[in-house]
Structures are given as C-alpha cells and as structure tokens.
Design a protein around this motif. Sequence first.
Motif, short mmCIF file in Angstrom:
data_model
loop_
_atom_site.label_atom_id
_atom_site.label_comp_id
_atom_site.label_asym_id
_atom_site.label_seq_id
_atom_site.Cartn_x
_atom_site.Cartn_y
_atom_site.Cartn_z
N ASN A 54 -31.06 -53.37 4.95
CA ASN A 54 -31.38 -52.87 6.29
C ASN A 54 -31.27 -53.98 7.33
OD1 ASN A 54 -32.03 -50.25 5.34
ND2 ASN A 54 -33.98 -51.04 4.61
N CYS A 55 -30.06 -54.35 7.64
CA CYS A 55 -29.83 -55.43 8.59
C CYS A 55 -28.82 -54.97 9.64
CB CYS A 55 -29.33 -56.68 7.88
SG CYS A 55 -27.79 -56.41 6.98
N LYS A 56 -28.70 -55.76 10.69
CA LYS A 56 -27.75 -55.45 11.76
C LYS A 56 -26.85 -56.65 11.98
CE LYS A 56 -27.24 -53.83 16.49
NZ LYS A 56 -27.90 -53.26 17.69
N LEU A 57 -25.56 -56.38 12.21
CA LEU A 57 -24.57 -57.43 12.41
C LEU A 57 -24.06 -57.38 13.85
CD1 LEU A 57 -22.57 -59.60 11.24
CD2 LEU A 57 -21.04 -57.67 10.71
N ILE A 58 -23.95 -58.57 14.48
CA ILE A 58 -23.37 -58.70 15.82
C ILE A 58 -22.37 -59.84 15.81
CG2 ILE A 58 -23.86 -59.50 18.17
CD1 ILE A 58 -26.34 -57.85 18.17
N LYS A 59 -21.24 -59.63 16.48
CA LYS A 59 -20.23 -60.69 16.63
C LYS A 59 -20.08 -61.02 18.11
CE LYS A 59 -16.74 -63.44 15.55
NZ LYS A 59 -16.52 -64.03 16.87
N THR A 60 -20.24 -62.29 18.46
CA THR A 60 -20.00 -62.77 19.82
C THR A 60 -18.85 -63.77 19.78
OG1 THR A 60 -21.54 -64.63 19.67
CG2 THR A 60 -22.45 -62.49 20.34
N ASN A 61 -18.59 -64.40 20.92
CA ASN A 61 -17.51 -65.40 20.97
C ASN A 61 -17.74 -66.52 19.97
OD1 ASN A 61 -15.93 -64.20 22.94
ND2 ASN A 61 -17.02 -65.19 24.62
N ASP A 62 -19.00 -66.93 19.84
CA ASP A 62 -19.28 -68.16 19.10
C ASP A 62 -19.90 -67.97 17.72
OD1 ASP A 62 -18.40 -69.73 21.30
OD2 ASP A 62 -20.32 -69.43 22.28
N PHE A 63 -20.55 -66.82 17.48
CA PHE A 63 -21.31 -66.70 16.24
C PHE A 63 -21.31 -65.27 15.70
CE2 PHE A 63 -23.48 -70.05 18.74
CZ PHE A 63 -23.34 -71.12 17.87
N PHE A 64 -21.69 -65.17 14.42
CA PHE A 64 -22.17 -63.92 13.83
C PHE A 64 -23.69 -63.99 13.81
CE2 PHE A 64 -18.02 -64.43 11.77
CZ PHE A 64 -17.47 -63.17 11.94
N TYR A 65 -24.35 -62.90 14.22
CA TYR A 65 -25.80 -62.79 14.15
C TYR A 65 -26.14 -61.67 13.18
CZ TYR A 65 -25.98 -65.44 18.57
OH TYR A 65 -25.84 -66.39 19.55
#
Length: 334
Positions: free
Chosen positions: A45-56
Amino acid sequence: MKYYKQIHIAAFLFLLIGCNQHPQKIERINMIPKVITNELYISKNCKLIKTNDFFYISDIKETDGFIKIYNPDGSFNTSIGKIGNGPEEFTTPYITPYKDEGILVWNQWGRYNSAISQNTKEGMLLNPITTCFINENVASLQTDFEGNFIIYNPTKKEGIITLYSKDGKEIASAGKLPYPQDISNRQECFSGNIMYNPYNKKLVLALNTLPYTAVYQIKDNNITLLNEQEIGDAEYHISDNNMNIPNPGKDCLVGFCLTKDYIVSILNDPDYKGTDRSQTSPKRHTVGVYDYNLNLIKIANLNMPRINLASQGNDNSFYSIVLNPEYSIVKAEL
C-alpha cells in the motif's frame, strides 16, 4: 409531402452512417519495461511519484521516514517524514507533486498539516506550511507549476473542481456531477481522485464508486470541462434520500497517471480466462491506455504484476512499482 420525404431520407442516412461505424479496435501490446531499481523495501500500500529529480515512494507503514526518495538511476537517496500526532508529523498523509521541484505532503484527515519537500545542502527536508490554505471538504488535491492548489470537493453540487492560489484565495471553480444532487451521502458516493498534468494542462477526475470520469483543462486561471463519460455501467438506486450502489468500484478508472497523450490506468486483463485470483495472477499484468477523449485504445501487458503507476507528464512514458519478483520500479514507453 416533400417535408416528410426529407425526414425519411435524413433518417435513412443517419441509420446508414450508424451501421457503417465500427467500435474503435483496442490494440493489444506486449511490453518489456526497463528496470530502474529492484531494491525496494516497502509494503504493497504505497504511492509512487516521479519528478524531474527524484522518485518518491510514500509507505505509511513506516512510522519514521515514510517517504523514501530514490535518484533517477534508482539508487537510494534518503528517507523523510514521520507518522504521528506531534508537530510536523502526519496521521494520514497524501503526497502529490509540487511545482516541478518537489512534493506536497498533506494530512488528508484530521488536522491539515502540510509540508513541501526541499533539497538543501543538509539533504532533503520537509518545510511545514503553517497556514491552512483550504477551508472546505477535500477528497483529492493537486498542484500546478505556479504552486496553486487544485481540489475536488464531492459535497458541492456545483463547482466541484476549484483552483486556489498559494495563499488560499479562490481563483476559479467549475464542474458538477451527472447524478442526483440532493442525496445525503454525497461524500461517500462521489468520493474520487483527481490527477493534473501541468505540461498539457489537463486534469482527470475519476470517481471511486461509480464509473464516471471527466477531463478538464486548467489554463490561464480558467477551468473548462472537455469531456465526461461513464466508462462502464453505473448501477445505483435512491432510497430515503440516500444513493445505494450495489457494486461500488465496478468499472471505475483506478490507479491512473497522465502522460502527454494518454491516461494510463490499472486494468485487469479482460481476456484472461484462468482461475488464478492471487496478487501475482497474469490478469494483473496489464494496464489500460485511454486517450483524453476517454476511449480505451490499448491494453498493455507489462509481463509482471503492477502495483501502482506514475508519470512525469512531459512524454509518453510511465513508471510502475511491480513484483519482479521483489518490489521494483520499472519504466515503460508507449
């Protein structure tokens, strides 16, 4: 007589055109995603985010450092954020991209604790936002490149999508749902999620209980409805001013992300004929690819069980946490 003849001709042409229109064919594609990292130590049960600099990755089962940050090459960077009831702690955190440089962490229930991640010489920090910038019911929240806030409020009869400035001033609102307006359990029945792509300025709203999806454009401080559709059969009935939904979640758009040209969603393989219902079943290897007119145009097989999806939005690639056989981040190109 001439008038009726014209009506008959028009009706015949309409019938002829309708008979010659064929449903859009759904393309089946087979993908071999690129593995970014296969060393994730997280719960399902997690959430993934991709930005310019990182994966969260937000994993709220981790009470200390529930946000894990990975570099673009997949190497681990650091962990931030604490679960709890104290200052600068979160009980039910929700994370979303903030501008193009970090993430916003927002306490979804209870106190509206919120913070913005910032990369400094001391490492990645969460800087608290001290003001409560929203004073209404919030089911889902996004931000744009200017740091404005976009919220979905299912309890409102009109103006369900609202754009707020960074200091909490309302800029614009729009939208309403095509369902009975006076039911008493609106919040429960119309709960849903919004996702905003700041590159193409499109926002998608998908309900969690009914298969209703809408596409808006948010541009130049205006909100415009582009399309809305039930992508499945909406089954409900009204009793004593309450809406009753016998199969909540059926045919709903879930776990979706937005690329430049597509909406990519978790979708079990409709052609799977096996009996395996486990979390690693082959039916859980697929995603649905929709255009922004809400047509399902592709079913993509990732050849591994996908858990959730993310995208940056400036191209047609997307990312997924998968079982490979351990939890991994992979990248797929459409």
